[in-house]
Design a protein around this motif. Structure first.
Motif, mmCIF file in Angstrom:
data_model
loop_
_atom_site.group_PDB
_atom_site.id
_atom_site.type_symbol
_atom_site.label_atom_id
_atom_site.label_comp_id
_atom_site.label_asym_id
_atom_site.label_seq_id
_atom_site.Cartn_x
_atom_site.Cartn_y
_atom_site.Cartn_z
ATOM 1 N N LEU A 123 3.997 -0.004 -1.635
ATOM 2 C CA LEU A 123 5.136 0.810 -2.255
ATOM 3 C C LEU A 123 6.303 0.687 -1.684
ATOM 4 O O LEU A 123 7.246 0.864 -2.537
ATOM 5 C CB LEU A 123 4.483 2.443 -1.915
ATOM 6 N N ASP A 124 6.431 0.005 -0.450
ATOM 7 C CA ASP A 124 7.577 -0.143 0.042
ATOM 8 C C ASP A 124 8.230 -1.641 -0.239
ATOM 9 O O ASP A 124 9.523 -1.540 -0.555
ATOM 10 C CB ASP A 124 7.574 0.017 1.722
ATOM 11 N N HIS A 125 7.398 -2.575 -0.364
ATOM 12 C CA HIS A 125 7.923 -3.884 -0.480
ATOM 13 C C HIS A 125 7.424 -4.818 -1.729
ATOM 14 O O HIS A 125 7.515 -6.060 -1.669
ATOM 15 C CB HIS A 125 7.781 -4.520 0.863
ATOM 16 N N GLY A 126 6.586 -4.037 -2.452
ATOM 17 C CA GLY A 126 5.787 -4.743 -3.592
ATOM 18 C C GLY A 126 4.445 -5.210 -3.354
ATOM 19 O O GLY A 126 3.976 -5.344 -2.043
ATOM 20 N N ARG A 134 4.144 -8.848 -1.288
ATOM 21 C CA ARG A 134 3.965 -8.554 0.162
ATOM 22 C C ARG A 134 2.736 -8.050 0.603
ATOM 23 O O ARG A 134 2.198 -8.647 1.712
ATOM 24 C CB ARG A 134 5.228 -7.825 0.568
ATOM 25 N N ALA A 135 2.320 -7.119 0.155
ATOM 26 C CA ALA A 135 1.030 -6.319 0.417
ATOM 27 C C ALA A 135 -0.082 -7.537 0.255
ATOM 28 O O ALA A 135 -0.885 -7.749 1.313
ATOM 29 C CB ALA A 135 0.780 -5.212 -0.094
ATOM 30 N N GLY A 136 -0.230 -8.260 -0.887
ATOM 31 C CA GLY A 136 -1.202 -9.152 -0.983
ATOM 32 C C GLY A 136 -1.200 -10.278 -0.070
ATOM 33 O O GLY A 136 -2.537 -10.730 0.597
ATOM 34 N N VAL A 186 -5.155 1.987 3.314
ATOM 35 C CA VAL A 186 -3.874 2.839 3.176
ATOM 36 C C VAL A 186 -2.719 2.322 3.627
ATOM 37 O O VAL A 186 -1.497 2.339 2.760
ATOM 38 C CB VAL A 186 -4.218 3.996 4.097
ATOM 39 N N CYS A 187 -2.637 1.613 4.663
ATOM 40 C CA CYS A 187 -1.697 0.719 5.142
ATOM 41 C C CYS A 187 -0.984 -0.302 4.063
ATOM 42 O O CYS A 187 0.245 -0.396 3.934
ATOM 43 C CB CYS A 187 -1.721 0.083 6.521
ATOM 44 N N LEU A 188 -1.968 -0.981 3.525
ATOM 45 C CA LEU A 188 -1.562 -2.059 2.653
ATOM 46 C C LEU A 188 -0.842 -1.342 1.379
ATOM 47 O O LEU A 188 -0.143 -2.160 0.805
ATOM 48 C CB LEU A 188 -2.989 -2.901 2.143
ATOM 49 N N ARG A 189 -1.590 -0.117 0.914
ATOM 50 C CA ARG A 189 -1.226 0.466 -0.165
ATOM 51 C C ARG A 189 0.628 0.930 0.141
ATOM 52 O O ARG A 189 1.413 1.092 -0.774
ATOM 53 C CB ARG A 189 -1.903 1.785 -0.699
#
Length: 315
Positions: A173-176, A179-181, A166-169
């Protein structure tokens, strides 16, 4: 700065409290333009984390800490089947009314569903509680195969790593996605150098204690093959009757059901993450035909594989 309020009730799993800080803190350290405040907000009665080794805890915020949050995360907790405290319900409904994003981790979905905010929406929870969620909250469309299910401003998650998912999702959503990857790799790949050595050690210890984890991994690597109970029992080095008993004790289902669930989960991932045709996915996940995959997939989700793929990609 984006404020993430983690709303926790008594008996919250300890890792669900620490994961948001780990994910958003890692992202902020690696990227100076990313800035988050993570608040731990105690619901009424919060005194300790869940067993078997509970930790007594306190939090600087109560439910009022959600009032100006951009995102509220509802954790799992021991009393998830009960009606949530009035303060928690009020805080979640107020957050929804002002357009706040709300995520639920594991059995936290029960708490969010009890507010009525998930009525008419899709949601998920840990697989052990899927049927119970559907029975207690029939107005919620329960997705038994979802890892993270997003419906409008609500995100719900399944599995022991649901909080991280959830946090990575949210980070994506916030920064693309990039960045999450990057954050995901920073958190997970440092372990890979020793992964093989650690896995071998764990497998040896589990084999000595009659654990099932090695054979579960063996099954996961062979979902495309026509495995039988006898094949699995032979791999585990036990009788078929002992295999049935240990599977039910360890997983809550029979070996055959566990295998079917694993195949359906693999099929779900391939449907949502690739453009492979259903016929090819059926073969890769151990179903004798596309019709067999459709039969089992529809029976579990209420949707055909193609409809599920379309709903996921447009939802």
């Amino acid at each position: 700065m984006s404020v993430i309020a983690v709303l926790a009730l008594d008996g919250v799993p300890a890792h669900q409290l620490t994961t948001p800080g780990l994910v958003f803190g890692r992202a902020a350290r690696d990227h100076p333009h990313i800035d988050y405040e993570v608040r731990i907000c105690a619901g009424p009665g919060l005194t300790a984390t869940a067993g078997p080794a509970p930790l007594r805890i306190g939090a600087p915020w109560g439910p009022e800490g959600t009032r100006d949050a951009d995102t509220v995360l509802v954790t799992g907790h021991d009393g998830f089947r009960a009606e949530p405290p009035a303060e928690v319900t009020a805080a979640l409904r107020a957050a929804a009314a002002r357009g706040c994003r709300i995520g639920a981790i594991g059995t936290g979905t029960f708490t969010l569903a009890a507010t009525g905010l998930l009525d008419g929406r899709r949601a998920t929870t840990g697989w052990r509680h899927i049927e119970e969620l559907a029975a207690l909250h029939p107005r919620v469309t329960v997705d038994p195969l979802g890892t993270v299910v997003a419906d409008g401003p609500y995100l719900t998650s399944a599995g022991i790593f649901g909080g991280m998912d959830v946090c990575l999702r949210l980070l994506a959503l916030d920064h693309g996605e990039q960045r999450a990857g990057e954050t995901s790799r920073e958190l997970i790949t440092p372990l890979e150098a020793d992964a093989d050595r650690v896995r071998r050690t764990i497998d040896r210890e589990l084999a000595r204690s009659s654990g099932l984890e090695p054979v579960l991994r063996w099954m996961e690597d062979r979902l495309h093959l026509p495995l039988t109970r006898a094949d699995i029992a032979d791999r585990a080095g036990i009788s078929v009757s002992s295999l049935d008993r240990r599977f039910r004790d360890r997983t809550g289902v029979s070996p055959s059901r566990y295998l079917l669930n694993a195949r359906l989960e693999r099929a779900r991932r391939l449907l949502t993450e690739t453009d492979e045709p259903v016929e090819l996915i059926a073969g890769r996940t151990g179903f004798p035909s596309a019709a067999s995959l459709r039969h089992h997939f529809t029976g579990l989700t209420g949707m055909t594989p193609r409809a599920y793929r379309t709903a996921h990609r447009t939802g």
